[in-house]
Design a protein around this motif. Structure first.
Motif, PDB file in Angstrom:
ATOM      1  N   GLY A   4      -9.787  10.736  -5.203  1.00  0.00           N
ATOM      2  CA  GLY A   4     -10.261  12.109  -5.206  1.00  0.00           C
ATOM      3  C   GLY A   4      -9.638  12.962  -6.275  1.00  0.00           C
ATOM      4  O   GLY A   4     -10.088  14.086  -6.526  1.00  0.00           O
ATOM      5  N   GLN A   5      -8.596  12.430  -6.928  1.00  0.00           N
ATOM      6  CA  GLN A   5      -7.927  13.146  -8.010  1.00  0.00           C
ATOM      7  C   GLN A   5      -8.307  12.521  -9.357  1.00  0.00           C
ATOM      8  O   GLN A   5      -8.729  11.363  -9.423  1.00  0.00           O
ATOM      9  CB  GLN A   5      -6.414  13.092  -7.826  1.00  0.00           C
ATOM     10  N   PRO A   6      -8.176  13.280 -10.452  1.00  0.00           N
ATOM     11  CA  PRO A   6      -8.475  12.701 -11.772  1.00  0.00           C
ATOM     12  C   PRO A   6      -7.620  11.465 -12.042  1.00  0.00           C
ATOM     13  O   PRO A   6      -6.467  11.368 -11.592  1.00  0.00           O
ATOM     14  CB  PRO A   6      -8.128  13.847 -12.742  1.00  0.00           C
ATOM     15  N   TYR A   7      -8.198  10.525 -12.763  1.00  0.00           N
ATOM     16  CA  TYR A   7      -7.473   9.309 -13.148  1.00  0.00           C
ATOM     17  C   TYR A   7      -6.187   9.696 -13.874  1.00  0.00           C
ATOM     18  O   TYR A   7      -6.188  10.552 -14.763  1.00  0.00           O
ATOM     19  CB  TYR A   7      -8.359   8.460 -14.052  1.00  0.00           C
ATOM     20  N   ASN A   8      -5.093   9.062 -13.488  1.00  0.00           N
ATOM     21  CA  ASN A   8      -3.796   9.379 -14.078  1.00  0.00           C
ATOM     22  C   ASN A   8      -3.119   8.073 -14.477  1.00  0.00           C
ATOM     23  O   ASN A   8      -2.701   7.288 -13.620  1.00  0.00           O
ATOM     24  CB  ASN A   8      -2.923  10.148 -13.078  1.00  0.00           C
ATOM     25  N   ALA A   9      -3.025   7.822 -15.789  1.00  0.00           N
ATOM     26  CA  ALA A   9      -2.443   6.570 -16.282  1.00  0.00           C
ATOM     27  C   ALA A   9      -0.991   6.426 -15.880  1.00  0.00           C
ATOM     28  O   ALA A   9      -0.506   5.304 -15.683  1.00  0.00           O
ATOM     29  CB  ALA A   9      -2.582   6.496 -17.806  1.00  0.00           C
ATOM     30  N   ASP A  10      -0.278   7.553 -15.756  1.00  0.00           N
ATOM     31  CA  ASP A  10       1.124   7.473 -15.341  1.00  0.00           C
ATOM     32  C   ASP A  10       1.234   6.945 -13.918  1.00  0.00           C
ATOM     33  O   ASP A  10       2.108   6.117 -13.614  1.00  0.00           O
ATOM     34  CB  ASP A  10       1.780   8.852 -15.440  1.00  0.00           C
ATOM     35  N   GLU A  11       0.350   7.411 -13.039  1.00  0.00           N
ATOM     36  CA  GLU A  11       0.372   6.931 -11.662  1.00  0.00           C
ATOM     37  C   GLU A  11      -0.005   5.456 -11.587  1.00  0.00           C
ATOM     38  O   GLU A  11       0.561   4.703 -10.782  1.00  0.00           O
ATOM     39  CB  GLU A  11      -0.577   7.769 -10.808  1.00  0.00           C
ATOM     40  N   VAL A  12      -0.947   5.030 -12.418  1.00  0.00           N
ATOM     41  CA  VAL A  12      -1.330   3.621 -12.450  1.00  0.00           C
ATOM     42  C   VAL A  12      -0.155   2.772 -12.923  1.00  0.00           C
ATOM     43  O   VAL A  12       0.166   1.727 -12.338  1.00  0.00           O
ATOM     44  CB  VAL A  12      -2.555   3.414 -13.362  1.00  0.00           C
ATOM     45  N   LYS A  29       0.829  -1.207   0.000  1.00  0.00           N
ATOM     46  CA  LYS A  29       0.000   0.000   0.000  1.00  0.00           C
ATOM     47  C   LYS A  29       0.864   1.258   0.000  1.00  0.00           C
ATOM     48  O   LYS A  29       0.491   2.278  -0.582  1.00  0.00           O
ATOM     49  CB  LYS A  29      -0.922  -0.006   1.215  1.00  0.00           C
ATOM     50  N   SER A  30       2.024   1.178   0.648  1.00  0.00           N
ATOM     51  CA  SER A  30       2.907   2.347   0.683  1.00  0.00           C
ATOM     52  C   SER A  30       3.493   2.672  -0.686  1.00  0.00           C
ATOM     53  O   SER A  30       4.009   3.771  -0.899  1.00  0.00           O
ATOM     54  CB  SER A  30       4.033   2.122   1.689  1.00  0.00           C
ATOM     55  N   LEU A  31       3.405   1.707  -1.612  1.00  0.00           N
ATOM     56  CA  LEU A  31       3.930   1.924  -2.963  1.00  0.00           C
ATOM     57  C   LEU A  31       2.900   2.502  -3.910  1.00  0.00           C
ATOM     58  O   LEU A  31       3.221   2.830  -5.055  1.00  0.00           O
ATOM     59  CB  LEU A  31       4.453   0.599  -3.538  1.00  0.00           C
ATOM     60  N   VAL A  32       1.646   2.608  -3.466  1.00  0.00           N
ATOM     61  CA  VAL A  32       0.573   3.099  -4.332  1.00  0.00           C
ATOM     62  C   VAL A  32       0.757   4.584  -4.615  1.00  0.00           C
ATOM     63  O   VAL A  32       0.867   5.407  -3.693  1.00  0.00           O
ATOM     64  CB  VAL A  32      -0.804   2.837  -3.691  1.00  0.00           C
ATOM     65  N   LYS A  33       0.808   4.942  -5.884  1.00  0.00           N
ATOM     66  CA  LYS A  33       0.948   6.338  -6.305  1.00  0.00           C
ATOM     67  C   LYS A  33      -0.391   6.974  -6.675  1.00  0.00           C
ATOM     68  O   LYS A  33      -0.481   8.184  -6.848  1.00  0.00           O
ATOM     69  CB  LYS A  33       1.877   6.428  -7.524  1.00  0.00           C
ATOM     70  N   ILE A  34      -1.431   6.143  -6.806  1.00  0.00           N
ATOM     71  CA  ILE A  34      -2.747   6.625  -7.234  1.00  0.00           C
ATOM     72  C   ILE A  34      -3.411   7.342  -6.068  1.00  0.00           C
ATOM     73  O   ILE A  34      -3.432   6.833  -4.938  1.00  0.00           O
ATOM     74  CB  ILE A  34      -3.618   5.447  -7.706  1.00  0.00           C
ATOM     75  N   ARG A  35      -3.988   8.508  -6.326  1.00  0.00           N
ATOM     76  CA  ARG A  35      -4.575   9.329  -5.271  1.00  0.00           C
ATOM     77  C   ARG A  35      -6.088   9.430  -5.444  1.00  0.00           C
ATOM     78  O   ARG A  35      -6.569  10.059  -6.388  1.00  0.00           O
ATOM     79  CB  ARG A  35      -3.955  10.720  -5.301  1.00  0.00           C
TER      80      ARG A  35
END
Length: 765
Positions: free
Chosen positions: A301-309, A293-299
């Motif tokens: 409440g924020q717009p979907y971001n393919a880079d973060e995924v 879970k600490s490695l999750v970059k997806i936030r």
């Protein structure tokens, strides 16, 4: 067999061979035993080539089927224009007509490509001197040349081949090229965009409609590969801003009838913008859910971001690899609520099975020894698969500088599901060079240089060099050799022999010099993957050679301690480098500390120099860079700090806008003599040059510099620091890093030498 002579002749034309032999009743020959085989018509081809291709031998039975097979086999060699078989009694006569041989291949009218490059391209398809002439191959070469010109936007290019027969059945081939003018992009249109303006989307492209710098960047020349890269950039832009259903419907590229203008139209569908509502983990996470879970970059409440995924799934896969799970699968499964335009992301993980590395296979190193690559690997054979160690190993091999490509692939071992092989593929590059050149700088005027370097001597990984550099103020002759693995643990050993002559830049026409000769030995001990500590020592002899306009400080030092000085300096140093590039860094940090202790001889002193650099990427185009350099020296044994060890400041590499080495103390004659204390602070904001797209080899920067040099008995004070601001250009040119700077001093003192425009090759900051 009757005694009378039978004649059998087959005109071999590839298209009708089968029909000729089909007419068996008219051309048939009764099978017979071959008593002899003769070959006629050979000029360059060896008879053995013919005999090896025939499907029969002397003493074997000849038949029509074997004759047809013989003709096909001989034609398949590609060496003959015509082949005939004649039967005389029990003797088979093979009559051939050889193809002409290519004597020379020439190019006329080519300007865009180097002649040697074109000849190599034709050589790769088999069209070169000494090979048989083949019309089909020549036609193929024409098409290949046209394709190469199309890749350079030269759509009007025409290629005409002229075949000139010469003596001894040879031909000369001449490719006459009419290149024409390159087609240029006149329009780039976006259709279907609503959320972002057309100009915003066009600015994402490296391709453009041209500007004043297009002669250098060639950004207005169409290339399918560049367009595909730009479309991927466009797709990433939308996917990183919540438009997860974005798609490019079509791309139209139209060229004008005169093949000079190109129009590009991109049809796209943006779709709705989605916001992340939640992120859930499902599957097997080895009982380490919190760590994942600490490695999750997806936030949420924020717009979907393919880079973060993508970053998250890669981080998960890499973390699984750390525990030996080489085949882990991580999938980001979206659960879309179209009513509210929200999406929940489910990260499904399956670690599969743990694996060992059975074998490390290295390929592509035709010159470099396997040992040179293997000793950089931190992933060992017969050990658990460790993704972190494999990536580190790949980077270490790449940093050697011996290869243009380094790829590591994981291959499953058949019948052993818990084992993998690592296949390391490298592409070698030339590592030896002989250089002869000339350079010019605003400070040193003309400088000639000569060097012989071999970074991978005899494939051993050792470094050898000999350098000669001449300039108005600094001249060097140096020999150096480094064994990076003097011990199996990676301790390096370096031998140096050098002779340097130098004098201050502002010598007012004087001809005095400082000459230093020395021999040195240094060891580098790696304490981590980025940290190295250096230990070394040398024997140096420095001479003050008097001449006209010699500074009074040098005369005073020489009168008290002599014109020659021998010392034994010991060196202890440390460096840490995790920058992403040494030439054009965009991120990372570099630190270096070098201390020198004169423990023997006539000069006793301590000298230390510390440098710190930090690069911070602000976005795709802008980088913030800081540089700090601190110098300190002190004389020991009741003696002053040796004047020939002083630091200097001013000019490129320190405080721009002031003449080179003119800051700090002066003697009674007004000569600039430097000092044992130095402070330099630089800040830069760096961006690609306007019009150069994202080309980072040509960059524009704004800067602010602060610094000065202080005497041994002076106190370092902020009140004495000089400062300047300005703009500059850096270019990674064929001669090396080239920097131009225009600086305006904002803090100066009476008597300071101002030089607003400066340039130099090989300088950073």
């Amino acid at each position: 067999m009757k005694q009378q002579l039978q004649r059998f002749r087959v005109r071999s034309v590839c298209a009708v061979v089968s029909m000729v032999f089909a007419a068996h009743a008219a051309w048939a020959v009764e099978p017979f035993t071959v008593r002899d085989i003769r070959v006629e018509g050979l000029q360059r081809v060896e008879p053995g080539t013919i005999f090896a291709s025939l499907p029969f031998r002397v003493g074997e039975t000849y038949s029509d089927d074997k004759g047809a097979a013989a003709i096909r086999a001989l034609f398949a060699l590609g060496l003959f224009k015509d082949v005939r078989l004649e039967v005389s009694g029990e003797v088979l006569v093979v009559i051939v007509e050889e193809r002409p041989t290519v004597a020379a291949v020439e190019f006329v009218g080519n300007k865009e490509f180097d002649k040697d490059l074109l000849q190599k391209a034709l050589r790769d398809i088999g069209l070169t001197e000494g090979r048989p002439y083949d019309k089909a191959l020549t036609d193929r070469a024409e098409q290949e040349l046209k394709r190469q010109y199309v890749n350079r936007s030269l759509y009007a290019a025409q290629v005409v081949t002229t075949v000139t027969p010469i003596e001894r059945n040879r031909v000369n081939l001449t490719f006459t090229v009419s290149e024409g003018e390159p087609a240029r992009i006149k329009e780039i249109r976006m259709v279907g965009n609503k959320a972002f303006s057309e100009s915003t989307l066009r600015d994402l492209f490296d391709l453009d409609t041209g500007n004043w710098l297009s002669w250098y960047t060639k950004s207005d020349r169409y290339s399918r590969a560049k367009l595909n890269a730009d479309l991927e950039t466009l797709r990433s832009y939308y996917l990183a801003r919540g438009y997860m259903e974005f798609r490019i419907d079509s791309t139209q590229v139209a060229i004008s009838p005169d093949k000079q203008d190109i129009s590009i139209t991109v049809n796209l569908t943006e779709g709705e913008r989605f916001v992340v509502s939640a992120v859930r983990l499902e599957g097997n996470y080895l009982g380490k859910d919190e760590e994942f879970k600490s490695l999750v970059k997806i936030r949420p409440g924020q717009p979907y971001n393919a880079d973060e995924v993508s970053e998250t799934t890669k981080a998960f896969t890499d973390y699984f690899g750390k525990f030996g799970f080489a085949f882990a699968r991580v999938e980001a499964r979206p659960e879309i609520d179209r009513g509210s335009n929200r999406v929940a992301l489910v990260l499904q993980a399956e670690p599969s099975r743990r694996a060992y590395v059975r074998r490390l296979n290295i390929s592509g190193n035709n010159r470099t020894r396997d040992e040179v690559v293997r000793r950089e690997f931190r992933q060992m054979e017969s050990s658990w698969y460790d993704g972190d160690k494999i990536r580190l190993s790949r980077d270490r091999v790449d940093r050697l500088g011996f290869f243009t490509e380094v790829n590591v692939e994981t291959q499953e071992v058949p019948s052993a599901p818990d084992q993998v092989d690592l296949n390391v593929g490298v592409v070698e590059k030339p590592t030896g060079s002989v250089t002869l050149g000339a350079g010019f700088s605003s400070a040193e005027k003309v400088a000639l240089s000569f060097g012989i370097k071999q970074e991978n001597a005899f494939g051993s990984g050792n470094y050898l060099s000999a350098e000669v550099n001449t300039s108005k103020y600094n001249r060097t002759i140096a020999l150096s050799t480094t064994d990076p693995y003097f011990t199996r643990d990676g301790i390096s050993r370096t031998f140096d022999a050098y002779h340097r002559t130098s004098k201050p830049y502002e010598d007012q026409g004087g001809n005095y010099t400082l000459a230093t000769s020395g021999l040195g030995l240094k060891f580098g001990v790696p304490f981590s993957e980025t940290d190295t500590v250096y230990f070394g020592g040398s024997l140096e002899r420095t001479q003050i050679k008097p001449g006209t306009n010699i500074p009074a400080a040098y005369l005073a030092y020489a009168d008290e301690f002599g014109y020659s000085s021998t010392t034994v300096p010991l060196t202890i140093g440390w460096s840490r480098d995790d920058r992403d590039s040494a030439l054009v860094p965009n991120s990372g940090r570099f630190q270096r500390l070098i201390t020198e202790w004169g423990v023997g001889g006539d000069a006793r002193y301590l000298r230390a120099n510390y440098q710190f650099q930090q690069y911070i990427p602000l976005n795709k185009q802008f980088t913030l860079a800081f540089n700090t350099e601190l110098g300190w020296g002190k004389g020991l044994g009741g003696r002053p700090f040796p004047i020939f060890k002083n630091f200097y400041s001013g000019g490129l590499g320190s405080v721009r806008g002031f003449e080179q080495s003119t800051l700090g103390p002066r003697d009674v004659t007004g000569s600039f003599i430097g000092g044992p204390k130095k402070i330099t602070l630089n800040g830069e904001i760096i961006t690609p040059f306007p019009g150069a797209g994202n080309d980072r080899t040509l960059r524009l920067f704004g800067f602010a510099d602060v610094g000065s040099v202080f005497g041994e008995h002076e106190t370092v004070s902020a009140d004495a620091l000089r400062a300047s601001v300005g703009v500059g250009i850096s270019w990674i040119s064929p001669l090396g890093p080239l920097r131009f700077a225009y600086a305006q001093p904002v803090r100066k003192f009476a008597g300071d030498r101002i030089q607003k425009l400066q340039f130099q090759i090989g300088t950073s900051f």
